[in-house]
Design a protein around this motif. Structure first.
Motif, PDB file in Angstrom:
ATOM      1  N   LEU A  20      67.629   0.752  48.775  1.00  0.00           N
ATOM      2  CA  LEU A  20      68.886   0.401  49.426  1.00  0.00           C
ATOM      3  C   LEU A  20      68.598  -0.444  50.659  1.00  0.00           C
ATOM      4  O   LEU A  20      67.462  -0.501  51.151  1.00  0.00           O
ATOM      5  CB  LEU A  20      69.655   1.665  49.804  1.00  0.00           C
ATOM      6  CG  LEU A  20      70.012   2.592  48.637  1.00  0.00           C
ATOM      7  CD1 LEU A  20      70.676   3.865  49.149  1.00  0.00           C
ATOM      8  CD2 LEU A  20      70.907   1.889  47.622  1.00  0.00           C
ATOM      9  N   ALA A  21      69.621  -1.068  51.191  1.00  0.00           N
ATOM     10  CA  ALA A  21      69.441  -2.038  52.283  1.00  0.00           C
ATOM     11  C   ALA A  21      68.843  -1.402  53.533  1.00  0.00           C
ATOM     12  O   ALA A  21      68.141  -2.072  54.295  1.00  0.00           O
ATOM     13  CB  ALA A  21      70.784  -2.696  52.611  1.00  0.00           C
ATOM     14  N   ASP A  22      69.110  -0.117  53.770  1.00  0.00           N
ATOM     15  CA  ASP A  22      68.597   0.528  54.989  1.00  0.00           C
ATOM     16  C   ASP A  22      67.214   1.142  54.792  1.00  0.00           C
ATOM     17  O   ASP A  22      66.721   1.873  55.654  1.00  0.00           O
ATOM     18  CB  ASP A  22      69.576   1.584  55.484  1.00  0.00           C
ATOM     19  CG  ASP A  22      69.739   2.749  54.506  1.00  0.00           C
ATOM     20  OD1 ASP A  22      69.150   2.703  53.405  1.00  0.00           O
ATOM     21  OD2 ASP A  22      70.457   3.708  54.849  1.00  0.00           O
ATOM     22  N   GLY A  23      66.574   0.871  53.656  1.00  0.00           N
ATOM     23  CA  GLY A  23      65.249   1.395  53.395  1.00  0.00           C
ATOM     24  C   GLY A  23      65.219   2.691  52.618  1.00  0.00           C
ATOM     25  O   GLY A  23      64.154   3.136  52.184  1.00  0.00           O
ATOM     26  N   THR A  24      66.372   3.334  52.447  1.00  0.00           N
ATOM     27  CA  THR A  24      66.453   4.561  51.662  1.00  0.00           C
ATOM     28  C   THR A  24      66.155   4.252  50.196  1.00  0.00           C
ATOM     29  O   THR A  24      66.555   3.217  49.672  1.00  0.00           O
ATOM     30  CB  THR A  24      67.861   5.171  51.794  1.00  0.00           C
ATOM     31  OG1 THR A  24      68.108   5.482  53.162  1.00  0.00           O
ATOM     32  CG2 THR A  24      67.996   6.440  50.966  1.00  0.00           C
ATOM     33  N   ARG A  25      65.474   5.189  49.532  1.00  0.00           N
ATOM     34  CA  ARG A  25      65.204   5.051  48.108  1.00  0.00           C
ATOM     35  C   ARG A  25      65.900   6.190  47.352  1.00  0.00           C
ATOM     36  O   ARG A  25      65.815   7.351  47.767  1.00  0.00           O
ATOM     37  CB  ARG A  25      63.698   5.094  47.830  1.00  0.00           C
ATOM     38  CG  ARG A  25      62.888   4.015  48.530  1.00  0.00           C
ATOM     39  CD  ARG A  25      61.410   4.127  48.129  1.00  0.00           C
ATOM     40  NE  ARG A  25      60.907   5.494  48.292  1.00  0.00           N
ATOM     41  CZ  ARG A  25      59.767   5.942  47.743  1.00  0.00           C
ATOM     42  NH1 ARG A  25      59.036   5.134  46.979  1.00  0.00           N
ATOM     43  NH2 ARG A  25      59.367   7.184  47.953  1.00  0.00           N
ATOM     44  N   LEU A  26      66.559   5.836  46.269  1.00  0.00           N
ATOM     45  CA  LEU A  26      67.219   6.823  45.434  1.00  0.00           C
ATOM     46  C   LEU A  26      66.399   7.061  44.169  1.00  0.00           C
ATOM     47  O   LEU A  26      65.927   6.109  43.531  1.00  0.00           O
ATOM     48  CB  LEU A  26      68.629   6.368  45.050  1.00  0.00           C
ATOM     49  CG  LEU A  26      69.595   6.078  46.198  1.00  0.00           C
ATOM     50  CD1 LEU A  26      70.978   5.757  45.645  1.00  0.00           C
ATOM     51  CD2 LEU A  26      69.664   7.242  47.189  1.00  0.00           C
ATOM     52  N   ALA A  97      79.233   3.488  49.064  1.00  0.00           N
ATOM     53  CA  ALA A  97      78.587   2.182  49.238  1.00  0.00           C
ATOM     54  C   ALA A  97      77.244   2.148  48.506  1.00  0.00           C
ATOM     55  O   ALA A  97      76.874   1.139  47.889  1.00  0.00           O
ATOM     56  CB  ALA A  97      78.395   1.882  50.717  1.00  0.00           C
ATOM     57  N   ASP A  98      76.509   3.262  48.562  1.00  0.00           N
ATOM     58  CA  ASP A  98      75.267   3.356  47.796  1.00  0.00           C
ATOM     59  C   ASP A  98      75.545   3.201  46.306  1.00  0.00           C
ATOM     60  O   ASP A  98      74.769   2.559  45.575  1.00  0.00           O
ATOM     61  CB  ASP A  98      74.590   4.710  48.032  1.00  0.00           C
ATOM     62  CG  ASP A  98      73.998   4.866  49.418  1.00  0.00           C
ATOM     63  OD1 ASP A  98      73.942   3.870  50.169  1.00  0.00           O
ATOM     64  OD2 ASP A  98      73.600   6.007  49.759  1.00  0.00           O
ATOM     65  N   GLY A  99      76.638   3.794  45.836  1.00  0.00           N
ATOM     66  CA  GLY A  99      76.988   3.691  44.420  1.00  0.00           C
ATOM     67  C   GLY A  99      77.220   2.258  44.000  1.00  0.00           C
ATOM     68  O   GLY A  99      76.790   1.825  42.923  1.00  0.00           O
ATOM     69  N   VAL A 100      77.915   1.500  44.841  1.00  0.00           N
ATOM     70  CA  VAL A 100      78.110   0.074  44.559  1.00  0.00           C
ATOM     71  C   VAL A 100      76.763  -0.640  44.504  1.00  0.00           C
ATOM     72  O   VAL A 100      76.506  -1.465  43.611  1.00  0.00           O
ATOM     73  CB  VAL A 100      79.033  -0.566  45.614  1.00  0.00           C
ATOM     74  CG1 VAL A 100      79.067  -2.085  45.461  1.00  0.00           C
ATOM     75  CG2 VAL A 100      80.437   0.020  45.514  1.00  0.00           C
ATOM     76  N   VAL A 131      83.914   4.712  42.912  1.00  0.00           N
ATOM     77  CA  VAL A 131      83.163   3.451  42.915  1.00  0.00           C
ATOM     78  C   VAL A 131      83.961   2.369  42.192  1.00  0.00           C
ATOM     79  O   VAL A 131      83.984   1.214  42.620  1.00  0.00           O
ATOM     80  CB  VAL A 131      81.774   3.651  42.284  1.00  0.00           C
ATOM     81  CG1 VAL A 131      81.064   2.313  42.094  1.00  0.00           C
ATOM     82  CG2 VAL A 131      80.922   4.574  43.160  1.00  0.00           C
ATOM     83  N   ALA A 132      84.655   2.742  41.109  1.00  0.00           N
ATOM     84  CA  ALA A 132      85.497   1.762  40.412  1.00  0.00           C
ATOM     85  C   ALA A 132      86.572   1.208  41.336  1.00  0.00           C
ATOM     86  O   ALA A 132      86.935   0.026  41.246  1.00  0.00           O
ATOM     87  CB  ALA A 132      86.126   2.394  39.178  1.00  0.00           C
ATOM     88  N   ALA A 133      87.092   2.056  42.244  1.00  0.00           N
ATOM     89  CA  ALA A 133      88.121   1.578  43.182  1.00  0.00           C
ATOM     90  C   ALA A 133      87.558   0.586  44.191  1.00  0.00           C
ATOM     91  O   ALA A 133      88.319  -0.159  44.815  1.00  0.00           O
ATOM     92  CB  ALA A 133      88.755   2.764  43.906  1.00  0.00           C
ATOM     93  N   LEU A 134      86.230   0.540  44.366  1.00  0.00           N
ATOM     94  CA  LEU A 134      85.590  -0.460  45.222  1.00  0.00           C
ATOM     95  C   LEU A 134      85.301  -1.749  44.452  1.00  0.00           C
ATOM     96  O   LEU A 134      84.884  -2.744  45.041  1.00  0.00           O
ATOM     97  CB  LEU A 134      84.304   0.103  45.820  1.00  0.00           C
ATOM     98  CG  LEU A 134      84.505   1.321  46.736  1.00  0.00           C
ATOM     99  CD1 LEU A 134      83.162   1.860  47.206  1.00  0.00           C
ATOM    100  CD2 LEU A 134      85.387   0.976  47.934  1.00  0.00           C
ATOM    101  N   ALA A 135      85.509  -1.703  43.136  1.00  0.00           N
ATOM    102  CA  ALA A 135      85.519  -2.866  42.248  1.00  0.00           C
ATOM    103  C   ALA A 135      84.270  -3.734  42.303  1.00  0.00           C
ATOM    104  O   ALA A 135      84.367  -4.957  42.447  1.00  0.00           O
ATOM    105  CB  ALA A 135      86.769  -3.712  42.517  1.00  0.00           C
TER     106      ALA A 135
END
Length: 724
Positions: A20-26, A97-100, A131-135
């Motif tokens: 992710l952009a902040d360096g976090t890894r999922l 935001a992570d989901g997007v 997440v779908a609502a964030l399109a």
């Protein structure tokens, strides 16, 4: 159940870290075809530990999708499982935001065609909708199962404006235990303990936040897609069960997807809905109540239609496919329910007629019911007959209530009314569903019809209109609709709750002027159910419903005036000629099971136990949620968890209190049978009590590495009662 070993695509499985952009890894696991040709990706995104807790369930579906030409992806949200970071709440802006970002990462992989779908049950279904609502551009379709579009009034925290005690407590306690579990050193390496301790230091009980927001404010509007359905552009397949608390979301989503007169739809993309007889489970798993369906095949039609641009006929299906259960005697579990599938091309359906049934004492009676079909079905039974139990008055004492009290009916229920409510989240266990409701009916005011002369089919949401007065400035009313058999047995059909202070909207608190009379209206949860001839329809009203609903201070009695009160039923014309498409599903099939072993527990306690202390006049409900017990994975990992929920209530509504105890232990063998390569455990305790002004919460976590305590913390808070 058919286990499918021969699938069109040979597959492989890989573990990935999604940056992710902040360096976090999922942490992610990807099942996909070996063939290098890019394929669409399907994402399941939730916090329940892909490496162990959901691994058996994941093995049923992700390899199946991969074998049909998809990259099927399971991701733990930040702060859960083996993912980096911290989890501080449900569905936070960061989580979404992570989901997007995950959707965009998947679309950019060389093995992905650029099209992505999302699916999931419960938390995963919530995330699919939100997440779908964030399109995100790549997200073309979702399948959301047992999820909600309304985080305030159709989730685990509040119902009808009242604190949902049973799950506000139980789910907060569950998440405290879940958030405290360690990452797996087999995946993250030697940093597991440092990561675990950091996670524990950042943990806060979710219940604090939930009780800080007792009305529908901006906190609850966030993530509630009901606020703006038009934001969802992806195609939506919404699936639920009549024995799951989230089933109304399916009805609302299908209604929002129906075209208006000018061709507009609230939802931006196509939508279809399926509601079966199921509990809070995927409908292919074969867990009670059934019948189960070929859910994976049905979802493949959805994915192929919108991710592979194949015409599978998915959009030729009715807008809503719904199961209608036939009359059944009360039971806490049914392997399969009798009934049939119906298809509705539109929802609300022209085959469902909202029909008002006045209470006895209302002007006119049967002659006021202008619906000939209802008059035929009920004959002279449209005005409901009033029955009151002979029992003592309110807790403060007083004469026994007479059998009938015209022109108003006193509703002053004992505080333990609701002890036979059943589990808020049925999971297919033996004690999940409500038992015979006769004892609950005896603690309530009941309005009965005479025996029905014809079958009466209900599909949708019933509505209660009550003309009532309240002795205090706070109160609540609970309505249960029951099917009463010729032998007097009472089967719960559906129910609803209203906190009287929320009568003008869930976003405000409007105190009741003691003694004043108002008309209030509220809906019951949706249902598909047909009462048999010879049975009676019963509407039971109570002023308490513990432990589902946290009691209001004072325990004020209500007086219901039959004149001006009514029940509106969504009566379904099941025999409408040519109006109902034939609905069929394939038999369920899945990928082969993972091979997890579940040792038998010889000392297993009851799932649900009610204890009455006669001398203290106190009731205790003990619940073992049976989430999984002990399981041993193919790699030798032993995962053991145990939970016990307890709910106490006496004559005084301020005596209500709850406690939940959890223990979780993860052990992995080392080089020799006596050696443990890993042995980590968590023990939690969560309690809620109250007085007239405050809720009091008390939570504790103790974590151990082997025998050594590595973390211990206690939280105590008092939170003002503003609406609950």
């Amino acid at each position: 159940m058919r286990y499918v070993t021969e699938l069109p695509f040979e597959t492989t499985v890989e573990d990935h870290w999604i940056p992710l952009a902040d360096g976090t890894r999922l942490a992610a696991r990807v099942w996909r075809p070996v063939d290098p040709t890019p394929v669409p990706a399907i994402l399941e995104y939730l916090p329940y530990r892909l490496s162990d807790w959901t691994a058996p369930r994941d093995a049923q579906r992700h390899p199946y999708y991969a074998g049909h030409g998809y990259a099927s992806v399971r991701v733990d949200i930040r702060g859960s499982g083996n993912s980096d970071g911290h989890q501080d709440d449900e569905y936070s802006p960061t989580e979404l935001a992570d989901g997007v970002a995950v959707v965009e990462w998947l679309a950019a992989q060389e093995w992905c065609s650029g099209k992505v779908g999302m699916f999931g049950i419960s938390w995963g279904g919530f995330n699919a909708l939100q997440v779908a609502a964030l399109a995100p551009e790549a997200l073309a379709a979702i399948v959301t199962v047992c999820s909600t579009d309304d985080r305030y009034d159709n989730d685990v925290h509040y119902t009808g404006g009242s604190v949902l005690a049973v799950d506000m407590h139980a789910w907060a306690a569950t998440m405290l235990a879940f958030c405290s579990r360690p990452p797996d050193p087999a995946v993250v390496g030697d940093r597991w303990k440092e990561q675990w301790l950091d996670r524990l230091e950042r943990t806060e009980p979710f219940v604090h936040t939930w009780l800080d927001h007792q009305t529908r404010d901006d906190y609850w509007r966030h993530g509630s897609v009901i606020e703006d359905y038009s934001a969802i552009k992806a195609a939506v397949l919404a699936v639920g069960g009549w024995n799951d608390p989230y089933r109304d979301t399916v009805l609302r989503l299908v209604a929002a997807g129906d075209a208006t007169a000018d061709g507009d739809r609230a939802l931006g993309g196509p939508v279809r809905g399926i509601v079966g007889p199921w509990s809070h489970q995927y409908p292919d798993r074969g867990l009670p109540p059934g019948p189960s369906i070929g859910f994976l095949q049905e979802t493949l039609r959805w994915w192929d239609q919108f991710l592979k641009d194949e015409d599978t006929g998915a959009l030729d299906e009715p807008a809503l496919r719904a199961w209608v259960t036939e009359s059944v005697p009360p039971a806490t579990v049914y392997d399969e329910l009798p009934g049939r599938w119906v298809g509705e091309e539109r929802w609300p359906s022209p085959h469902v007629r909202p029909t008002v049934l006045p209470f006895a004492g209302a002007p006119g009676g049967t002659d006021d019911v202008d619906d000939a079909a209802v008059a035929t079905v009920l004959r002279t039974t449209a005005p409901l007959v009033t029955h009151l139990p002979a029992r003592p008055g309110p807790a403060s004492g007083g004469p026994a209530a007479p059998a009938v009290v015209p022109p108003s009916c006193l509703v002053a229920s004992p505080q333990h009314t609701g002890i036979d409510a059943g589990r808020f989240f049925p999971f297919g266990n033996d004690a999940d569903l409500p038992p015979d409701q006769r004892e609950e009916d005896g603690r309530s005011v009941c309005f009965d019809s005479p025996p029905l002369t014809q079958r009466l089919e209900i599909l949708g949401r019933a509505r209660v209109r009550l003309r009532l007065s309240c002795a205090g400035d706070k109160g609540q009313v609970v309505a249960r609709l029951c099917d009463v058999g010729p032998d007097g047995s009472s089967t719960l059909v559906t129910r609803g709750v209203l906190n009287l202070s929320a009568r003008e909207g869930r976003d405000r608190v409007v105190p009741w002027e003691p003694g004043a009379t108002h008309d209030v209206t509220f809906e019951l949860s949706g249902v598909g159910y047909a009462l048999a001839p010879g049975h009676r329809l019963r509407l039971a009203l109570s002023s308490a419903y513990w432990p589902w609903v946290w009691p209001q201070p004072g325990g004020a009695a209500l007086a219901v005036a039959p004149a001006g009160s009514s029940l509106e039923l969504p009566l379904h014309d099941g025999a409408a000629p040519g109006g109902h498409p034939v609905v069929t599903f394939e038999e369920p099939e899945q990928a082969p099971p993972l091979g997890v072993v579940y040792p038998e527990d010889a000392d297993q306690r009851p799932e649900r136990r009610v204890v009455r202390d006669v001398a203290a006049d106190e009731w205790l409900l003990e619940v073992d949620p049976r989430y999984g017990g002990t399981r041993i994975y193919p790699d030798g990992l032993e995962f053991t968890e145990d939970a016990l929920e307890r709910y106490w209530i006496g004559r005084d509504p301020l005596s209500a209190r709850t406690r939940s105890d959890w223990s979780v232990r993860l052990r992995r063998p080392g080089a020799t049978p006596s050696d443990l390569a890993w042995d980590a455990s968590v023990v939690t305790r969560s309690e809620i009590s109250c007085d007239a002004e405050f809720f009091h919460t008390d939570d504790e976590v103790v974590a151990r590495d082997g025998e050594d305590v590595v973390f211990e913390r206690r939280w105590r808070r008092s939170i003002r009662r503003t609406a609950g």
